[in-house]
Each structure stands twice: as C-alpha cells, then as structure tokens.
Design a protein around this motif. Structure first.
Motif, PDB file in Angstrom:
ATOM      1  N   CYS A 198       0.834  -1.204   0.000  1.00 22.82           N
ATOM      2  CA  CYS A 198       0.000   0.000   0.000  1.00 22.82           C
ATOM      3  C   CYS A 198       0.871   1.257   0.000  1.00 22.82           C
ATOM      4  O   CYS A 198       0.597   2.226  -0.724  1.00 22.82           O
ATOM      5  CB  CYS A 198      -0.926  -0.023   1.208  1.00 22.82           C
ATOM      6  N   THR A 199       1.929   1.230   0.789  1.00 22.12           N
ATOM      7  CA  THR A 199       2.834   2.383   0.849  1.00 22.12           C
ATOM      8  C   THR A 199       3.531   2.582  -0.493  1.00 22.12           C
ATOM      9  O   THR A 199       3.691   3.725  -0.965  1.00 22.12           O
ATOM     10  CB  THR A 199       3.868   2.178   1.966  1.00 22.12           C
ATOM     11  N   ARG A 200       3.952   1.506  -1.116  1.00 25.26           N
ATOM     12  CA  ARG A 200       4.612   1.603  -2.416  1.00 25.26           C
ATOM     13  C   ARG A 200       3.672   2.198  -3.460  1.00 25.26           C
ATOM     14  O   ARG A 200       4.078   3.052  -4.267  1.00 25.26           O
ATOM     15  CB  ARG A 200       5.096   0.229  -2.847  1.00 25.26           C
ATOM     16  N   GLN A 201       2.419   1.770  -3.469  1.00 26.00           N
ATOM     17  CA  GLN A 201       1.458   2.318  -4.425  1.00 26.00           C
ATOM     18  C   GLN A 201       1.260   3.817  -4.212  1.00 26.00           C
ATOM     19  O   GLN A 201       1.196   4.589  -5.180  1.00 26.00           O
ATOM     20  CB  GLN A 201       0.119   1.598  -4.290  1.00 26.00           C
ATOM     21  N   HIS A 202       1.173   4.221  -2.943  1.00 26.40           N
ATOM     22  CA  HIS A 202       1.018   5.656  -2.664  1.00 26.40           C
ATOM     23  C   HIS A 202       2.263   6.434  -3.085  1.00 26.40           C
ATOM     24  O   HIS A 202       2.164   7.553  -3.607  1.00 26.40           O
ATOM     25  CB  HIS A 202       0.713   5.874  -1.178  1.00 26.40           C
ATOM     26  N   ILE A 208       2.800  10.352  -0.677  1.00 24.49           N
ATOM     27  CA  ILE A 208       3.571   9.711   0.384  1.00 24.49           C
ATOM     28  C   ILE A 208       3.914  10.682   1.516  1.00 24.49           C
ATOM     29  O   ILE A 208       4.636  10.350   2.438  1.00 24.49           O
ATOM     30  CB  ILE A 208       4.854   9.074  -0.204  1.00 24.49           C
ATOM     31  N   HIS A 212      -1.074  11.746   3.937  1.00 24.99           N
ATOM     32  CA  HIS A 212      -1.621  10.489   3.435  1.00 24.99           C
ATOM     33  C   HIS A 212      -1.325   9.295   4.341  1.00 24.99           C
ATOM     34  O   HIS A 212      -1.621   8.158   3.965  1.00 24.99           O
ATOM     35  CB  HIS A 212      -1.068  10.221   2.036  1.00 24.99           C
ATOM     36  N   ARG A 215      -3.923   6.520   4.967  1.00 24.54           N
ATOM     37  CA  ARG A 215      -4.333   5.709   3.811  1.00 24.54           C
ATOM     38  C   ARG A 215      -3.323   4.610   3.490  1.00 24.54           C
ATOM     39  O   ARG A 215      -3.640   3.681   2.747  1.00 24.54           O
ATOM     40  CB  ARG A 215      -4.535   6.608   2.594  1.00 24.54           C
ATOM     41  N   THR A 216      -2.112   4.713   4.013  1.00 25.09           N
ATOM     42  CA  THR A 216      -1.084   3.720   3.706  1.00 25.09           C
ATOM     43  C   THR A 216      -1.083   2.538   4.664  1.00 25.09           C
ATOM     44  O   THR A 216      -0.397   1.550   4.409  1.00 25.09           O
ATOM     45  CB  THR A 216       0.314   4.367   3.735  1.00 25.09           C
ATOM     46  N   ARG A 217      -1.827   2.651   5.751  1.00 19.01           N
ATOM     47  CA  ARG A 217      -1.860   1.582   6.751  1.00 19.01           C
ATOM     48  C   ARG A 217      -3.317   1.261   7.073  1.00 19.01           C
ATOM     49  O   ARG A 217      -3.841   1.677   8.104  1.00 19.01           O
ATOM     50  CB  ARG A 217      -1.085   1.989   8.010  1.00 19.01           C
ATOM     51  N   ARG A 335       7.933   7.466   5.093  1.00 18.44           N
ATOM     52  CA  ARG A 335       8.870   6.362   5.290  1.00 18.44           C
ATOM     53  C   ARG A 335      10.157   6.823   5.951  1.00 18.44           C
ATOM     54  O   ARG A 335      10.914   5.996   6.481  1.00 18.44           O
ATOM     55  CB  ARG A 335       9.191   5.708   3.943  1.00 18.44           C
TER      56      ARG A 335
END
Length: 481
Positions: A198-202, A208, A212, A215-217, A335
């Motif tokens: 999910c984080t990679r897609q964002h 990122i 956001h 939305r990543t977790r 990240r």
C-alpha cells in the motif's frame, strides 16, 4: 506500629477496580499498612493529606512507554529523569519500557541491560519488556537470563521490515519459549506485506507525505495480523498481548479468542480513543505521525464503545518523545520520518475523558481504575501494584473527577515542544500524587524525589494470574456510579 505512620490520606473515597469505600489510607515505609473506615478518627501521622470530597485511586501503571529509544537515525529526546517526572505529573507511578535492540549488533539481553542501567535515573518505578527481532540459537538462553532479571515479556513487531520486524518463524519460536518461561508475548500487529504494498502504491502516485499516512496503513492490515498472531498463540498455547489496537475489529478478534479460552489481551492508547483521521487534513498533520495511524471518526466512536463495554483491558500511552523539528525533517515522506507521540503525562485525563464521553458521563471510576492501573499491573504480573490495600505499594492519586483543565502542550513536562491534545479540555487530572509513600505532587507543585525509582522484577505470568484470581478483594462498600 510502634510509632506514627509517615502519611495518612484522610477522608477520601478510595476507589479500586472492584469497589469503593470511604476511608483513611495509612502509609508507612513506602507501603499501605491499613485502610481505616472514614467514620473513625484520622490516625496521627507525620503528614496528613485531606482528600475530602475527592477520590483516591491506585497510582497509574503505563505498560507501554519508549524511553531514550533509538530507531534508525532518530532518538527520542527524553531520558528516564524526564519521562518519569512527566509520568508522576500525570498520576502514573510505574512505567514499563522496552529493551529493543538498536541495530543488528545489539542482542535482546544487552538491550534490556542497557535500559536497566539508564533507568537508575528514574523518579518512579520501572519495569521492562524485552524484544526479539531475529531468532538464533542464543535466544532461548537470553530469554532465560531476562526471566531471571524479572523481565517476563517480549515484544515483537509484525511489520517494519529491515529494522524491528520479526518473521513468523521467530514469533512462533519465541512464543514457545515464553510459555516455557511463564512469560507474556507482546505483539505490534500490522500486516507487513499489505502495508509495504500500500505504501509503495502511494509513493508511486506521489501521495507519500504525512497528509496520506492514514491511507497507507489500512484497518485490514491490523486486523489480519491480529488474526494470524492469535492462530500462532493458539497453536503454541502462548498468552498474547496486543499493543495499541486502533480498530474495533481488532478488539473483537481478541474477544472472540478469549471466548474460546485463549489468554489474549487488548491494549489501546488515548489518541486512538479521541483523535480521528481528519487530523491529517489540519495545518499540523505531523503532530499525529504514529503507527497505526488515526482512524475514521466512526472507527474511533466504535473503539470507545468497546472500551465502555469492558472489551479493552488496558490503556497505555505508547509514549515516544520526538519533537517537532525531528518530525518536520521529512514530512514529505512518511517512510523517512519518526513515528510516535508524547503521552505519558496526559494518559490519565485523556483516558478518563474518553470513558466519560463513551458512557454519556456515567462511566464508573472503577472501570477507569481497571484500565489505568489495576489491569496493567495484573496482566504484566507486577507485584504490589494496582490496588489500594494493606501490603501494597503506597502509589496513590487523589483527584476530583469533575475537575476540568485545558491542555497546554508548552507547559507539560515530557521533554518535547508539543502535545497532540493541545488546547483540549479534559477531565480527571491528579491533584496529589504519592509514589512509594512520598508526596511528589500537591498544591505546591512537583517535589522531585531524586533518582529513587526502583526496578520492579515481575512474576511469572500464569503464576501471577492464578494468585490474583485466588485473592479475595477487600471490598467494604459495593461499587456504585
């Protein structure tokens, strides 16, 4: 007693998790020696504190604190002097920190011994959790040494690959060892493959930054990790404790496991009970960088309902003392920024306010005492903590449950420059705090006792639960609202 006691807390309503009574609390040598019915004269003492019209509850036990924590290139800005002082200001008299290896070169045993040495500066009592990241043939011996030190729990992360994450094989093997050593397995439950993807897609979409984070977790990542971990705990017969649960679904999974006879426990944090994901759309979203992130307003309301229903066993701060400069270094990329919130000082009023809100103002103080002090002490097998009764440690808080104060982040004592609750009006602040028989907070302010905090060696988990279950609760007056 051949001479006058050190302290009497007089005329208060003593509230334990199992009931309340009007009593004078007699303290000597750091211990509670007697509860005298309030209809009797106040015993003579070296010092008397009048608690008339107020409640006296056990000192708080915060089972989830990170003190002087190193994660990657970031280090929290506190030390034990700072964090323990803030804890006492907030009515918490015992904190449990984590010995998490700072990198691959530090062993679980070395990490705990390092924290135990740092804790010599603590103003309040301290216990410790261990942590295992990678299994090797020395881990069973290290866990034996930790148990001998009185460290009877081990935390593992199911996410954060490359830093603190433990793989499934490691978790399973550690669970078996903790059963052998009569310990408790702590789990940070978030499904790493889902979060990583999910984080990679964002990141690929350019979404990122901190705005956001939530939305990543997704909630699903937390709940599927809880489900998988419960299966491993059932397979190994290991007691398991889930830190900072942020969704009602995660809590329900634990409740269902308990209904099947598993020894499983849910912890949540004050911020998950009171803040929702709209904070990431404010002017200062970096104030709320933590993992798991804040959830939707509907999820927050449902989590409070679970707390009011007794499905959540403890409320801990997950205290992590970064400042805004650290958080603002990389708000462009979640990240690369540090996650975690300062909260050891505000745990008491935020939790009490959340419980009152969930119950429409009719929450029982007994239920608050359970998640604030009694539950954390019992589940973590802390001897002498969490109950006001003869023979227990003289850790006490006097407070007026109707008193309101606004949070001033700049006036708090946690060693940082913000609070996620800044400006909020909260109910349930401490007026007087007694730690190990010493009055450390009263109307005259804070009285620094110096580095007197003790390291608390914990009992075996199942041994302690059996003893707690067999003990009779000294109730004088039935619990009332």
């Amino acid at each position: 007693m051949s001479h006058a006691p050190d302290l009497v807390i007089a005329h208060g309503t003593v509230v334990n998790s199992f009931g309340r009574q009007a009593a004078h609390v007699v303290v000597h040598g750091g211990k509670i020696v007697q509860l005298v019915d309030a209809s009797e004269p106040v015993p003579a003492a070296a010092r008397t504190v009048d608690a008339a019209g107020r409640m006296v509850i056990p000192g708080g036990v915060d089972g989830h604190c990170h003190v002087a924590q190193v994660t990657g290139r970031f280090r929290t800005l506190d030390d034990y002097r700072t964090t323990s002082t803030a804890a006492l200001w907030g009515g918490t008299t015992t904190i449990i920190d984590f010995g998490i290896p700072r990198d691959a070169r530090e062993t679980p045993l070395a990490a705990v011994l390092h924290k135990k040495e740092l804790a010599r500066e603590s103003r309040c009592d301290v216990a410790l959790h261990g942590s295992v990241v990678q299994w090797d043939e020395t881990v069973p011996w290290q866990l034996e040494q930790l148990a001998a030190e009185g460290v009877r729990s081990v935390k593992m992360y199911t996410t954060n690959r490359g830093t603190t994450m433990a793989d499934g094989d490691t978790i399973l093997k550690v669970m078996r060892e903790m059963v052998r050593l009569d310990g408790l397995t702590y789990i940070h439950a978030e499904h790493d493959p889902i979060i990583a993807d999910c984080t990679r897609q964002h990141a690929d979409d350019g979404r990122i930054s901190i705005e956001h984070l939530h939305r990543t977790r997704p909630e699903l990542a937390e709940e599927i990790s809880v489900k998988e971990t419960l299966a491993m705990a059932e397979y190994t017969n290991a007691p398991v404790y889930f830190v900072h649960q942020s969704t009602p679904g995660a809590v329900d999974l634990v409740a269902e496991a308990r209904s099947r006879g598993q020894e499983a426990y849910s912890e949540t944090c004050p911020h998950y009970l009171t803040l929702d994901d709209t904070v990431y759309g404010t002017s200062f979203p970096e104030w709320y960088a933590c993992c798991p992130p804040m959830r939707s307003p509907e999820t927050v309301a449902a989590l409070r309902d679970r707390l009011a229903a007794g499905a959540i066993h403890t409320v801990a701060s997950d205290h992590s003392c970064y400042d805004l400069a650290q958080k603002r270094e990389r708000t462009d990329d979640i990240r690369a920024m540090p996650h975690g919130l300062p909260g050891v000082e505000t745990r008491m009023p935020v939790t009490f306010t959340a419980m009152m809100d969930a119950a429409g103002g009719a929450a029982r103080v007994e239920d608050f005492v359970e998640v604030f002090a009694a539950g954390p002490a019992r589940i973590n097998a802390l001897p002498g903590k969490g109950i006001i009764a003869a023979g227990f440690d003289a850790d006490l808080v006097v407070f007026d449950p109707a008193q309101e104060r606004a949070v001033d982040g700049a006036a708090l004592h946690m060693g940082t420059d913000f609070s996620p609750f800044d400006g909020r009006t909260l109910t349930g602040w401490p007026d007087v705090v007694v730690s190990a028989g010493r009055v450390v907070l009263d109307a005259d302010g804070f009285h620094d006792p110096g580095p007197v905090g003790r390291f608390v060696a914990r009992n075996g988990f199942r041994e302690h639960q059996a003893a707690a279950g067999a003990a009779s609760a000294p109730i004088t007056v039935p619990a009332t609202r």
